[in-house]
Scaffold this active site. Structure first.
Site, short mmCIF file in Angstrom:
data_model
loop_
_atom_site.label_atom_id
_atom_site.label_comp_id
_atom_site.label_asym_id
_atom_site.label_seq_id
_atom_site.Cartn_x
_atom_site.Cartn_y
_atom_site.Cartn_z
N ASP A 1 124.55 -15.21 74.49
CA ASP A 1 125.11 -15.58 73.20
C ASP A 1 124.49 -14.80 72.04
O ASP A 1 123.44 -14.16 72.20
CB ASP A 1 124.95 -17.10 72.96
CG ASP A 1 123.60 -17.64 73.45
OD1 ASP A 1 122.64 -16.85 73.54
OD2 ASP A 1 123.52 -18.85 73.74
N ASN B 1 120.66 -31.41 74.09
CA ASN B 1 121.93 -32.12 74.28
C ASN B 1 122.64 -31.67 75.56
O ASN B 1 123.81 -31.98 75.75
CB ASN B 1 122.84 -31.91 73.06
CG ASN B 1 123.17 -30.44 72.83
OD1 ASN B 1 122.81 -29.58 73.64
ND2 ASN B 1 123.84 -30.14 71.74
N HIS C 1 123.29 -28.52 76.45
CA HIS C 1 124.07 -27.28 76.39
C HIS C 1 123.44 -26.18 77.24
O HIS C 1 122.23 -26.16 77.46
CB HIS C 1 124.31 -26.82 74.94
CG HIS C 1 123.15 -26.22 74.22
ND1 HIS C 1 123.01 -26.30 72.85
CD2 HIS C 1 122.06 -25.52 74.64
CE1 HIS C 1 121.91 -25.67 72.48
NE2 HIS C 1 121.31 -25.19 73.54
N GLU D 1 128.32 -26.39 73.71
CA GLU D 1 127.90 -27.71 73.24
C GLU D 1 128.69 -28.81 73.96
O GLU D 1 129.75 -28.53 74.55
CB GLU D 1 128.14 -27.81 71.73
CG GLU D 1 127.41 -26.75 70.90
CD GLU D 1 125.91 -27.02 70.74
OE1 GLU D 1 125.27 -27.55 71.68
OE2 GLU D 1 125.38 -26.70 69.66
C1 F6R Z 1 119.83 -19.17 74.25
C2 F6R Z 1 120.61 -20.21 74.90
C3 F6R Z 1 120.31 -21.66 74.73
C4 F6R Z 1 118.84 -22.01 74.97
C5 F6R Z 1 118.61 -23.50 74.72
C6 F6R Z 1 117.15 -23.87 74.86
O1 F6R Z 1 120.32 -17.90 74.60
O2 F6R Z 1 121.53 -19.87 75.54
O3 F6R Z 1 121.11 -22.41 75.61
O4 F6R Z 1 118.48 -21.68 76.28
O5 F6R Z 1 119.04 -23.83 73.43
O6 F6R Z 1 116.42 -23.29 73.83
P1 F6R Z 1 114.83 -23.42 73.75
O7 F6R Z 1 114.30 -22.67 74.90
O8 F6R Z 1 114.47 -22.78 72.43
O9 F6R Z 1 114.54 -24.87 73.80
#
Ligand code: F6R
Length: 260
Positions: free
Chosen positions: A67, A136, A138, A143
């Site tokens: 992303d 959450n 994701h 989401e």
């Molecule tokens: C980032 C991504 C997100 C993160 C997730 C956890 O490329 O795809 O799904 O893996 O938000 O983020 P952290 O590791 O910062 O808790």
């Protein structure tokens, strides 16, 4: 799902990095799906260390990140382009042209998303997809309520996700609202998935992913339908799993030794 529970976050992070390196050693021209975020920082540090020890080379690999925020130029300090360059790409031997992230500045984001999906197909599909998980549930920026059949597209971030990511920006208002993300079906097409979660803050999302019903309300639960998904956890992230004793019985101390 293969569930590997390590005592510490450090052990889970190192195991994740070694599995990625092992996949590239087995297939040097691997197509890797990569993730950003706080959880991945030490995974990339370990990968760079393995590269410096000459235990892995990325010279033939191709990467596609999950992303990128919409509205941040690649050079912006908080863009995922910058994150990947600083955390990994500039330290290893991967050719810049072999690294791909969605174009957050495209004048037609929907078209840029469709083009990204097509580029993944043209590269032969993803061999190994690295994933984190949001509080959450994701994966990528899919989401809750994301279609489990979704493809790369524009998504609106939840307030929860924006608050979690605010730590990288000067204020909440500056935290982007939109992103281009691989879809859940895009992720599910990867031949193998590796999801890493660490810390008590992820324990509820991890339990919903592994033991909850498969539901768009917890997008990561789609991995229950993936035939080769490995979930790497530290003890805290595993703390809400009802069947933890069984997972630890199958793979004691996350042991499933990786040779490099
Ligand atoms: C980032 C991504 C997100 C993160 C997730 C956890 O490329 O795809 O799904 O893996 O938000 O983020 P952290 O590791 O910062 O808790």
């Amino acid at each position: 799902m293969k569930i590997l529970i390590h005592d510490t976050a450090e052990a889970a992070e190192k195991d994740t990095a070694r599995r990625l390196a092992q996949a590239v050693n087995k297939k040097p021209d691997s197509v890797l799906g990569l993730a950003t975020g706080g959880t991945m920082t030490r995974v990339y540090e370990e990968l760079v260390a393995l590269y410096n020890q000459k235990r892995v080379s990325f010279s033939e690999a191709t990467t596609f990140n999950l992303d990128e925020y919409i509205g941040l130029p690649a050079e912006h300090p908080c863009s995922y382009h910058t994150y990947m360059r600083e955390a990994l790409f500039k330290h290893i031997d991967i050719p810049e042209a072999a690294t791909h992230l969605p174009d957050g500045m495209a004048s037609h984001p929907d078209q840029a998303a469709a083009d990204y999906e097509a580029a993944i197909h043209a590269a032969g599909g993803i061999d190994l997809q690295l994933l984190g998980i949001g509080h959450n549930g994701h994966i990528g920026f899919n989401e809750p309520s994301s279609s489990l059949q979704s493809r790369t597209r524009v998504k609106t971030l939840t307030e929860d996700t924006r608050r979690a990511n605010q730590r990288y920006f000067a204020s909440f208002d500056e935290t982007p609202i939109y992103a281009i993300t691989m879809g859940i079906a895009t992720i599910m097409d990867a031949r193998e998935c590796l999801l890493l979660a660490t810390g008590a803050g992820k324990a509820d999302a991890v339990a919903a992913m592994i033991e909850g019903p498969m539901s768009a309300n917890c997008p990561a639960s789609a991995l229950q339908m993936h035939q080769t998904a490995t979930i790497l956890l530290d003890s805290e992230a595993a703390s809400r799993l009802a069947n933890r004793a069984y997972y630890e019985y199958v793979h004691p101390k996350g042991d499933d030794s990786v040779q490099l």
